[in-house]
Design a protein around this motif. Structure first.
Motif, short mmCIF file in Angstrom:
data_model
loop_
_atom_site.label_atom_id
_atom_site.label_comp_id
_atom_site.label_asym_id
_atom_site.label_seq_id
_atom_site.Cartn_x
_atom_site.Cartn_y
_atom_site.Cartn_z
N PHE A 264 -17.93 11.44 69.51
CA PHE A 264 -18.28 12.85 69.70
C PHE A 264 -19.41 13.25 68.76
N ALA A 265 -20.24 14.14 69.25
CA ALA A 265 -21.23 14.81 68.40
C ALA A 265 -20.66 16.17 68.04
N ARG A 266 -20.57 16.48 66.75
CA ARG A 266 -20.05 17.76 66.29
C ARG A 266 -21.19 18.78 66.30
N THR A 267 -21.05 19.82 67.08
CA THR A 267 -22.09 20.85 67.18
C THR A 267 -21.46 22.22 66.90
N PRO A 268 -22.29 23.24 66.66
CA PRO A 268 -21.73 24.59 66.45
C PRO A 268 -20.92 25.08 67.64
N ARG A 269 -21.20 24.54 68.83
CA ARG A 269 -20.47 24.97 70.03
C ARG A 269 -19.20 24.18 70.26
N GLY A 270 -19.00 23.11 69.50
CA GLY A 270 -17.80 22.32 69.70
C GLY A 270 -18.07 20.84 69.66
N MET A 271 -17.30 20.10 70.43
CA MET A 271 -17.35 18.64 70.45
C MET A 271 -17.98 18.17 71.76
N THR A 272 -19.04 17.40 71.66
CA THR A 272 -19.73 16.88 72.83
C THR A 272 -19.66 15.36 72.82
N SER B 87 -1.50 20.27 65.31
CA SER B 87 -2.37 21.00 64.39
C SER B 87 -3.80 20.48 64.54
N GLN B 88 -4.77 21.30 64.17
CA GLN B 88 -6.16 20.88 64.24
C GLN B 88 -6.44 19.68 63.33
N PRO B 89 -5.89 19.62 62.10
CA PRO B 89 -6.10 18.42 61.28
C PRO B 89 -5.55 17.16 61.93
N ALA B 90 -4.42 17.27 62.65
CA ALA B 90 -3.86 16.10 63.31
C ALA B 90 -4.78 15.61 64.42
N VAL B 91 -5.34 16.55 65.20
CA VAL B 91 -6.28 16.17 66.26
C VAL B 91 -7.51 15.49 65.65
N SER B 92 -8.06 16.06 64.60
CA SER B 92 -9.23 15.48 63.94
C SER B 92 -8.91 14.08 63.41
N ALA B 93 -7.69 13.92 62.87
CA ALA B 93 -7.30 12.61 62.34
C ALA B 93 -7.19 11.57 63.44
N HIS B 94 -6.70 11.97 64.61
CA HIS B 94 -6.61 11.03 65.74
C HIS B 94 -8.01 10.57 66.15
N ILE B 95 -8.93 11.50 66.25
CA ILE B 95 -10.29 11.15 66.67
C ILE B 95 -10.93 10.23 65.64
N CYS C 226 -12.05 16.80 77.36
CA CYS C 226 -11.91 17.79 78.44
C CYS C 226 -12.14 19.22 77.94
N GLU C 227 -11.63 19.51 76.75
CA GLU C 227 -11.70 20.88 76.24
C GLU C 227 -13.01 21.16 75.52
N GLY C 228 -13.65 20.11 74.96
CA GLY C 228 -14.87 20.31 74.21
C GLY C 228 -14.67 21.05 72.91
N SER C 229 -13.43 21.00 72.39
CA SER C 229 -13.12 21.78 71.20
C SER C 229 -11.86 21.23 70.55
N ILE C 230 -11.91 21.05 69.22
CA ILE C 230 -10.72 20.64 68.47
C ILE C 230 -9.63 21.71 68.58
N THR C 231 -10.05 22.97 68.50
CA THR C 231 -9.09 24.08 68.53
C THR C 231 -8.34 24.12 69.86
N ARG C 232 -9.09 24.08 70.98
CA ARG C 232 -8.44 24.15 72.29
C ARG C 232 -7.61 22.90 72.56
N ALA C 233 -8.08 21.74 72.12
CA ALA C 233 -7.30 20.51 72.30
C ALA C 233 -5.99 20.58 71.52
N SER C 234 -6.04 21.16 70.32
CA SER C 234 -4.80 21.27 69.53
C SER C 234 -3.80 22.19 70.21
#
Length: 291
Positions: free
Chosen positions: A48-56, A28-36, A14-22
């Motif tokens: 997800f595809a990791r892009t400079p704009r975020g998570m797609t 924490s951002q590491p926890a979100v990344s670990a879940h994914i 929904c957020e398209g971003s690890i930062t906004r999702a956290s």
């Protein structure tokens, strides 16, 4: 795969971003990344595809998102049904309290919930009305209090718990006292109010400009009422204040109240229509309506 991991998957989608999702999940951002990563490893898929704009979302991720949302809804319904079977209302209720939104109603609800349903835990999060509505829609909040300057959103079930007027205020002694304000003259002064039209003061200001067919030459966008009061009192410009604040500022000799702006703003308690059968929300709504 854990339910909290599915919640993280949905939040990142929904957020398209690890930062906004956290921020949304208070993780924490590491926890979100670990879940994914754990979900992707379990499923053997790249979601997800990791892009400079975020998570797609990848095509596989898009296919699984709807299933994840259905699974989360089924889990919620399971908990609700178990609560009904037990006959003892319990659980956690996450409530948002908008700035200057129904402070008395919030206090009454928390007190009555504590008295009637001691097993229910309540988390109160403060924020602006738009933050509260966004939190309810995103699932970060179960319900909340907010200021409604127009018609309630169709996706929300709402209960009016209060209301207040909005007043135009000026630094004490700046403008002559008059039964009919000189709008064109005031248009030359700086106006201080939230420039986001969806806020109650922003909505009231835009209605005022349309009614008298003018726009201020300069606006100062402030969404903190305490700051707005200080700036008006300090002679920076004229602005909009809620009734209680305007009344106190006038009593303290800081401002002159020019006029009421628009209709009364309603203070609402809201939650999603799709959760209208949630026992915790039904209990909260009943307590407010009884009050």
């Amino acid at each position: 795969m854990e339910i909290h991991q599915l919640k993280t998957f949905i939040a990142v989608a929904c957020e398209g971003s690890i930062t906004r999702a956290s921020e949304r999940l208070y993780l924490s951002q590491p926890a979100v990344s670990a879940h994914i990563k754990a979900i992707e490893d379990t499923l053997g898929l790249t979601l997800f595809a990791r892009t400079p704009r975020g998570m797609t979302l990848t095509p596989d991720g898009e296919r699984l998102l709807a299933r994840a949302e259905q699974t989360l809804q089924a889990h919620r319904e399971l908990i609700e049904e178990a609560t009904r079977i037990r006959g003892q209302l319990s659980g956690r209720l996450r409530i948002g309290g908008g700035s200057n939104s129904g402070t008395d109603a919030v206090g009454r609800l928390l007190m009555r919930l504590s008295e009637r349903y001691p097993e229910v835990e309540v988390d109160l999060e403060h924020g602006h009305s738009l933050d509260v509505l966004d939190g309810i829609r995103s699932g970060r909040l179960d319900a909340g209090f907010y200021n409604e300057p127009a018609d309630p959103p169709e996706d929300m079930k709402t209960i009016q718990v209060g209301g207040f007027a909005i007043y135009l205020a000026a630094p004490a002694g700046l403008l002559p006292v008059s039964d009919e304000p000189d709008w064109q003259a005031m248009a030359e002064l700086p106006w201080i109010y939230p420039t986001v039209g969806a806020s109650c003061c922003g909505h009231a200001a835009e209605s005022l400009f349309r009614r008298y067919q003018f726009r201020p030459r300069r606006t100062i966008g402030i969404d903190r009422e305490k700051v707005t009061r200080s700036l008006i009192a300090g002679g920076v410009g004229i602005g909009l204040l809620h009734a209680d604040t305007a009344r106190q500022a006038r009593q303290d000799g800081e401002v002159d109240v020019i006029c009421q702006v628009g209709d009364e703003v309603r203070v609402m308690f809201a939650f999603l229509q799709s959760r209208a059968q949630d026992p915790l929300l039904i209990a909260a709504a009943n307590l407010l309506e009884a009050a």
